[in-house]
Design a protein around this motif. Structure first.
Motif, PDB file in Angstrom:
ATOM      1  N   TYR A  22       0.986  -1.290  -0.221  1.00 46.65           N
ATOM      2  CA  TYR A  22       0.039   0.006  -0.106  1.00 46.65           C
ATOM      3  C   TYR A  22       0.903   1.207   0.009  1.00 46.65           C
ATOM      4  CZ  TYR A  22      -3.468   3.408   1.402  1.00 46.65           C
ATOM      5  OH  TYR A  22      -4.172   4.511   1.510  1.00 46.65           O
ATOM      6  N   ASN A  23       1.814   1.109   0.706  1.00 43.33           N
ATOM      7  CA  ASN A  23       2.978   2.134   0.879  1.00 43.33           C
ATOM      8  C   ASN A  23       3.503   2.469  -0.635  1.00 43.33           C
ATOM      9  OD1 ASN A  23       2.658   2.433   3.569  1.00 43.33           O
ATOM     10  ND2 ASN A  23       4.619   1.589   4.078  1.00 43.33           N
ATOM     11  N   ALA A  24       3.991   1.347  -1.121  1.00 37.02           N
ATOM     12  CA  ALA A  24       4.386   1.580  -2.608  1.00 37.02           C
ATOM     13  C   ALA A  24       3.420   2.264  -3.581  1.00 37.02           C
ATOM     14  CB  ALA A  24       4.606   0.223  -3.147  1.00 37.02           C
ATOM     15  N   THR A  25       2.003   2.162  -3.333  1.00 36.58           N
ATOM     16  CA  THR A  25       1.266   2.835  -4.265  1.00 36.58           C
ATOM     17  C   THR A  25       1.280   4.112  -3.859  1.00 36.58           C
ATOM     18  OG1 THR A  25      -0.186   0.679  -4.169  1.00 36.58           O
ATOM     19  CG2 THR A  25      -1.222   2.649  -4.921  1.00 36.58           C
ATOM     20  N   LEU A  26       1.070   4.428  -2.571  1.00 31.72           N
ATOM     21  CA  LEU A  26       1.489   5.863  -2.275  1.00 31.72           C
ATOM     22  C   LEU A  26       2.623   6.585  -2.895  1.00 31.72           C
ATOM     23  CD1 LEU A  26       0.378   5.890   1.766  1.00 31.72           C
ATOM     24  CD2 LEU A  26      -0.976   6.537  -0.087  1.00 31.72           C
ATOM     25  N   ILE A  27       3.638   5.844  -2.929  1.00 32.76           N
ATOM     26  CA  ILE A  27       4.831   6.624  -3.165  1.00 32.76           C
ATOM     27  C   ILE A  27       4.611   6.680  -4.782  1.00 32.76           C
ATOM     28  CG2 ILE A  27       7.303   6.055  -3.597  1.00 32.76           C
ATOM     29  CD1 ILE A  27       7.348   4.763  -1.054  1.00 32.76           C
ATOM     30  N   ARG A  28       4.215   5.693  -5.360  1.00 37.81           N
ATOM     31  CA  ARG A  28       4.202   5.765  -6.964  1.00 37.81           C
ATOM     32  C   ARG A  28       3.247   7.021  -7.110  1.00 37.81           C
ATOM     33  NH1 ARG A  28       5.242   1.781 -10.789  1.00 37.81           N
ATOM     34  NH2 ARG A  28       3.989   3.151 -12.178  1.00 37.81           N
ATOM     35  N   GLY A  88       2.317   9.653  -5.546  1.00 37.48           N
ATOM     36  CA  GLY A  88       2.913  11.001  -4.987  1.00 37.48           C
ATOM     37  C   GLY A  88       4.022  11.363  -6.238  1.00 37.48           C
ATOM     38  N   ILE A  89       4.968  10.447  -6.410  1.00 37.85           N
ATOM     39  CA  ILE A  89       6.212  10.553  -7.340  1.00 37.85           C
ATOM     40  C   ILE A  89       5.334  11.131  -8.520  1.00 37.85           C
ATOM     41  CG2 ILE A  89       7.948   9.747  -8.735  1.00 37.85           C
ATOM     42  CD1 ILE A  89       8.477  10.277  -5.934  1.00 37.85           C
ATOM     43  N   GLU A  90       4.602  10.405  -9.050  1.00 40.35           N
ATOM     44  CA  GLU A  90       3.882  10.732 -10.581  1.00 40.35           C
ATOM     45  C   GLU A  90       3.206  12.126 -10.453  1.00 40.35           C
ATOM     46  OE1 GLU A  90       1.562   7.123 -11.315  1.00 40.35           O
ATOM     47  OE2 GLU A  90       3.374   6.228 -11.906  1.00 40.35           O
ATOM     48  N   GLN A  91       2.469  12.192  -9.251  1.00 37.44           N
ATOM     49  CA  GLN A  91       1.711  13.767  -8.908  1.00 37.44           C
ATOM     50  C   GLN A  91       2.865  14.684  -8.942  1.00 37.44           C
ATOM     51  OE1 GLN A  91      -0.536  13.923  -5.510  1.00 37.44           O
ATOM     52  NE2 GLN A  91      -0.901  16.142  -5.602  1.00 37.44           N
ATOM     53  N   LYS A  92       4.036  14.506  -8.673  1.00 39.04           N
ATOM     54  CA  LYS A  92       4.998  15.498  -8.914  1.00 39.04           C
ATOM     55  C   LYS A  92       5.653  15.394 -10.365  1.00 39.04           C
ATOM     56  CE  LYS A  92       8.067  18.224  -6.764  1.00 39.04           C
ATOM     57  NZ  LYS A  92       7.674  19.319  -6.033  1.00 39.04           N
ATOM     58  N   GLY A  93       5.316  14.682 -10.973  1.00 40.00           N
ATOM     59  CA  GLY A  93       5.472  14.758 -12.537  1.00 40.00           C
ATOM     60  C   GLY A  93       7.039  14.047 -12.640  1.00 40.00           C
ATOM     61  N   ILE A  94       7.410  13.194 -11.793  1.00 38.03           N
ATOM     62  CA  ILE A  94       8.511  12.477 -11.906  1.00 38.03           C
ATOM     63  C   ILE A  94       8.138  11.033 -12.232  1.00 38.03           C
ATOM     64  CG2 ILE A  94      10.425  11.434 -10.399  1.00 38.03           C
ATOM     65  CD1 ILE A  94      10.359  13.878  -8.779  1.00 38.03           C
ATOM     66  N   THR A  95       9.150  10.789 -13.205  1.00 39.84           N
ATOM     67  CA  THR A  95       8.677   9.313 -13.863  1.00 39.84           C
ATOM     68  C   THR A  95       9.478   8.089 -12.816  1.00 39.84           C
ATOM     69  OG1 THR A  95       9.392  10.178 -15.922  1.00 39.84           O
ATOM     70  CG2 THR A  95       9.322   7.763 -15.867  1.00 39.84           C
ATOM     71  N   CYS A  96       8.367   7.121 -12.571  1.00 36.23           N
ATOM     72  CA  CYS A  96       9.137   6.136 -11.695  1.00 36.23           C
ATOM     73  C   CYS A  96       8.700   4.833 -12.154  1.00 36.23           C
ATOM     74  CB  CYS A  96       8.534   6.295 -10.165  1.00 36.23           C
ATOM     75  SG  CYS A  96       6.866   6.131 -10.039  1.00 36.23           S
TER      76      CYS A  96
END
Ligand code: MLT
Length: 410
Positions: A323-329, A331-339
């Motif tokens: 679930y944390n992994a989903t939160l991180i993904r 957040g990172i995408e919301q910031k416009g960063i590719t992950c």
């Protein structure tokens, strides 16, 4: 005067995670009120499963009674655990492994690091790049790496780049490679190889008489159906592959220490006189000489992971981290960063924005929003420009870290 092993001198002075810990401690000393969130080293934070704790208590009680006390155990692991592993991790997937092909240990870090003891000094080593640093550093210690270039690569190691451009799927080596380290689901990129992709590696190893050292420490995090949990799901792998497993991330054993290595009797390597020797025999010889077995109470704890309640409980913890992994993904995408990653693995691998170097990103993230991650370049030259976050924090910390990153004026 006594001589040292000179290979230790050419190694970088500190191990990656020790260097990060040093930087974080220095920052904390200079900024005592900083509320630092650590998503750097892949260390678990959730407590042990109740079934595991119960088994530990029982085993401790046994050790306190003359009638049930145990001294040295078998170096390869107790039969109760080896049998349980065979049933649960292999027979249940239609894979035939016998208990004497399982070697219980104190974890996959030691085993992947130590396995080189039984391999010749002239083998050519291949690693994916980026890679878990233990594989490279232990080969430097053994003198198989050669010299380090300015970009950090060792001239005798064959590097298999895993980048955005190839979607982190390494190409087969163009040069000779005798020993190939593969870690899937991957640390650090969190990416996977599908069955057909892994098959190419097994076929390659069979054709070129190479050996694959397959680190499956993150297998419990796999959520997609076409991702193999064990390399032995691939036909022919029992001729060419050694597999490393760990209870660390699967069941929160980073502090308790237990893992195991599968060395099929069918995997052979050659002497200089071209005699073919089973690695199972050599690994047994190595372990009986240098290792006195994993603690009895820890092996009982590991056995409890496979009980019905144990399975249910460790699954809940894995779901918690994912679930944390989903939160991180998100957040990172919301910031416009590719992950990448974070679907079948607890690691999220991001491309630093504006080509900021990995270490600059690390420093800025620590200094400006007090979040710790791991610089990609610490995992190898092709990790430059990338950065790793782990899903092993609490929900609260992970949410808070992502909020800070989203609000960050980068
Ligand atoms: C990591 O952060 O890569 C892990 O902690 C490595 C390990 O399990 O030793």
């Amino acid at each position: 005067m006594a001589l040292i092993n000179d290979n230790f001198i050419i190694l970088s002075e500190t191990y990656l995670f020790s260097e990060i810990a040093r930087k974080v401690t220095a920052y904390k000393e200079a900024n005592p009120s900083a509320n630092i969130i650590r998503l750097g080293i892949g260390d678990v934070t959730r407590p042990l499963a109740p079934a595991v704790v119960k088994a530990l208590h029982q085993a401790v009680d046994e050790m306190g009674q003359a009638a049930t006390f145990r001294g040295y155990g078998p170096e390869q692991g107790y039969d109760f655990l080896r049998q349980t592993i065979v049933q649960h991790d292999f027979a249940s997937r239609g894979i035939e492994i016998s208990p004497d092909e399982i070697f219980v240990s104190d974890g996959a870090k030691s085993d992947t690091g130590n396995f080189g003891d039984i391999l010749g000094a002239d083998n050519i080593i291949a690693v994916t790049d980026p890679v878990y640093p233990v594989y490279v550093d232990t080969n430097v210690m053994a003198g198989r790496a050669g010299e380090q270039n300015a970009n950090g690569a060792w001239n005798k190691i064959v590097y298999l780049p895993c980048t955005f451009e190839n979607q982190f799927i390494p190409a087969l080596p163009e040069k000779r490679a005798d020993i190939i380290y593969l870690c899937y689901p991957n640390n650090p990129t969190g990416t996977t190889l599908k069955r057909a992709e892994l098959k190419q590696w097994v076929d390659y190893a069979r054709e070129h008489e190479a050996i694959i050292l397959f680190d499956a420490a993150y297998e419990a995090f796999i959520s997609e159906p076409d991702v193999p949990h064990s390399i032995y799901e691939i036909e022919g792998a029992k001729e060419v592959a050694i597999e490393f497993r760990s209870f660390s991330k699967t069941a929160g054993f980073t502090g308790l220490r237990c893992g195991y290595t599968v060395v099929p009797k069918t995997v052979v390597a050659s002497t200089k006189k071209n005699e073919h020797i089973p690695l199972n025999r050599l690994w047994n010889r190595r372990q009986t000489t240098k290792f006195n077995g994993t603690a009895y109470i820890v092996q009982r704890a590991a056995e409890a992971v496979f009980s019905v309640e144990g399975q249910q409980q460790v699954k809940e913890t894995i779901d918690y981290y994912m679930y944390n992994a989903t939160l991180i993904r998100k957040g990172i995408e919301q910031k416009g960063i590719t992950c990448f990653g974070g679907v079948n693995a607890p690691y999220i691998w991001l491309k630093t924005p504006d080509s900021i170097s990995s270490w600059e990103f690390f420093d800025r993230l620590l200094n400006e929003v007090n979040v710790v991650g791991t610089p990609g370049v610490g995992f190898g030259p092709h990790g430059e420009g990338y950065f790793r976050l782990t899903a092993f924090g609490s929900h609260e910390q992970t949410r808070e870290a992502m909020q800070r990153i989203v609000d960050w004026k980068l």
